[in-house]
Enzyme design. Structure first.
Site, PDB file in Angstrom:
ATOM      1  N   LYS A  16      40.304  38.028  47.148  1.00 42.80           N
ATOM      2  CA  LYS A  16      38.937  38.449  47.448  1.00 42.80           C
ATOM      3  C   LYS A  16      38.803  38.593  48.957  1.00 42.80           C
ATOM      4  O   LYS A  16      39.055  37.644  49.698  1.00 42.80           O
ATOM      5  CB  LYS A  16      37.947  37.420  46.915  1.00 42.80           C
TER       6      LYS A  16
ATOM      7  N   LYS B 154      39.302  42.174  44.626  1.00 43.78           N
ATOM      8  CA  LYS B 154      37.916  42.518  44.939  1.00 43.78           C
ATOM      9  C   LYS B 154      37.743  42.707  46.427  1.00 43.78           C
ATOM     10  O   LYS B 154      38.210  41.856  47.170  1.00 43.78           O
ATOM     11  CB  LYS B 154      37.050  41.366  44.432  1.00 43.78           C
TER      12      LYS B 154
END
Ligand code: PBG
Length: 329
Positions: free
Chosen positions: A201, A255
């Site tokens: 992330k 992400k």
């Protein structure tokens, strides 16, 4: 690898008719590939638009069936729940995350009661919807403290598992949390609760509209660069994933999505595990606004989603998931 030469080989020959293009297609999309995020808001009988995300709404728990019915009808396997917590319930330590009656818990119970196991439920494990400073962990002397944060995340995980959450998705990026959460789940009899780790992330500007949707925008103090990854790095993503697999992650998430297709591909090639992609709020808003302004046409949505499959994603978290039947057609 190039297996021929012009003019013996003309790649356009296979592209000449629609039926032929269909035969050589490498990637396809189906509703099975999608996870639908749902924003929750307190109160009752409300469905309020998220101003920064055209076509996306926040639902009160008693209206949630409106969107879950639709997800089931089109064949989406899982929804992901995100709460907009009232400011009066936020504090320094995010204690609302451990309240049995918080929005996420109420929504899990409602969905499980109504739909049993017809659809999976995924919940974020992180404190940012609940902290007054907007960080995913506990803060002391301006530092996000790792190990003490994990203790809270373990309790948040156990609570969500107890309510009936199927897939816990730690999105906090603390070191070592997957192993500790797995161990605590197993010890409490939740061996079957899956863990989808947000392993890679990145600290990204593409989360802007989401922070507006969950109401943490104004409140975030500083940035998340000491725990979320530097977007200049890709080897580091592989290290994160390797650790999380060892610690017990069943699946991993990359992400944001579209700017990170290279990361999806290299994780898939290296580890051969289910890799999920998150087409985040900023990506959604860019595409949706450009379509509204007629800068690009609607087919761009399908193209953006197929890209994830081509890169090797098993599934995609997307705010378009509730309309995917029409997008695929
Ligand atoms: C919080 C969380 C974020 C998103 C999902 N979980 C935001 C953040 O890290 O600040 C972003 C999703 C999106 O932008 O659509 N842990």
């Amino acid at each position: 690898m190039i297996t021929g030469n012009y003019p013996n080989l003309r790649l356009r020959r296979n592209r000449k008719q629609s039926w032929s293009r269909r035969l050589i297609q490498e990637s396809e999309l189906s509703p099975n590939d999608f996870i639908l995020p749902i924003f929750l808001v307190d109160g009752s009988n409300k469905r309020e638009p998220v101003s920064t995300m055209p076509g996306v709404y926040r639902y009160t728990v008693n209206r949630i069936s409106q969107v879950v019915d639709r997800a089931i009808k089109i064949g989406i396997p899982m929804v992901a729940l995100f709460p907009k917590t009232k400011n009066s319930l936020k504090n320094e330590i995010g204690s609302e995350s451990l309240n049995k009656n918080n929005l996420v818990c109420k929504a899990i119970i409602e969905i499980k009661k109504r739909y049993k196991n017809k659809i999976g439920i995924m919940c974020d494990v992180a404190l940012d919807p609940y902290t007054s400073h907007g960080h995913d962990g506990l803060v002391r002397s301006n530092q996000i403290i790792n190990d003490e944060t994990i203790e809270v995340l373990i309790n948040q995980s156990l609570l969500q598992a107890e309510m009936g959450c199927d897939v816990l998705a730690p999105s906090d990026m603390m070191d070592g949390r997957i192993g500790k959460i797995r161990k605590a789940l197993d010890k409490s009899g939740y061996q079957n609760v899956q863990i989808l780790s947000y392993a890679a992330k990145y600290a990204s500007s593409f989360y802007g509209p989401f922070r507006d949707a969950v109401g943490s925008k104004g409140s975030l103090k500083g940035d998340k660069k000491t725990y979320q990854m530097d977007f200049r790095n890709s080897d580091e993503a592989l290290r994160e994933v390797a650790l999380d697999i060892k610690e017990g992650a069943d699946m991993v998430m990359v992400k944001p999505g579209m700017p990170y297709l290279d990361i999806i591909k290299s994780i898939k090639e290296k580890f051969r595990i289910p890799v999920f992609a998150y087409q985040v709020s900023g990506e959604y808003s860019l595409i949706s606004n450009a379509i509204q302004k007629k800068l690009i046409n609607e087919d761009a949505i399908f193209e953006s989603l197929v890209a994830f499959k081509r890169a090797g994603a098993s599934a995609i978290v997307s705010y378009y998931a509730d309309r995917i039947d029409k997008i695929i057609k």
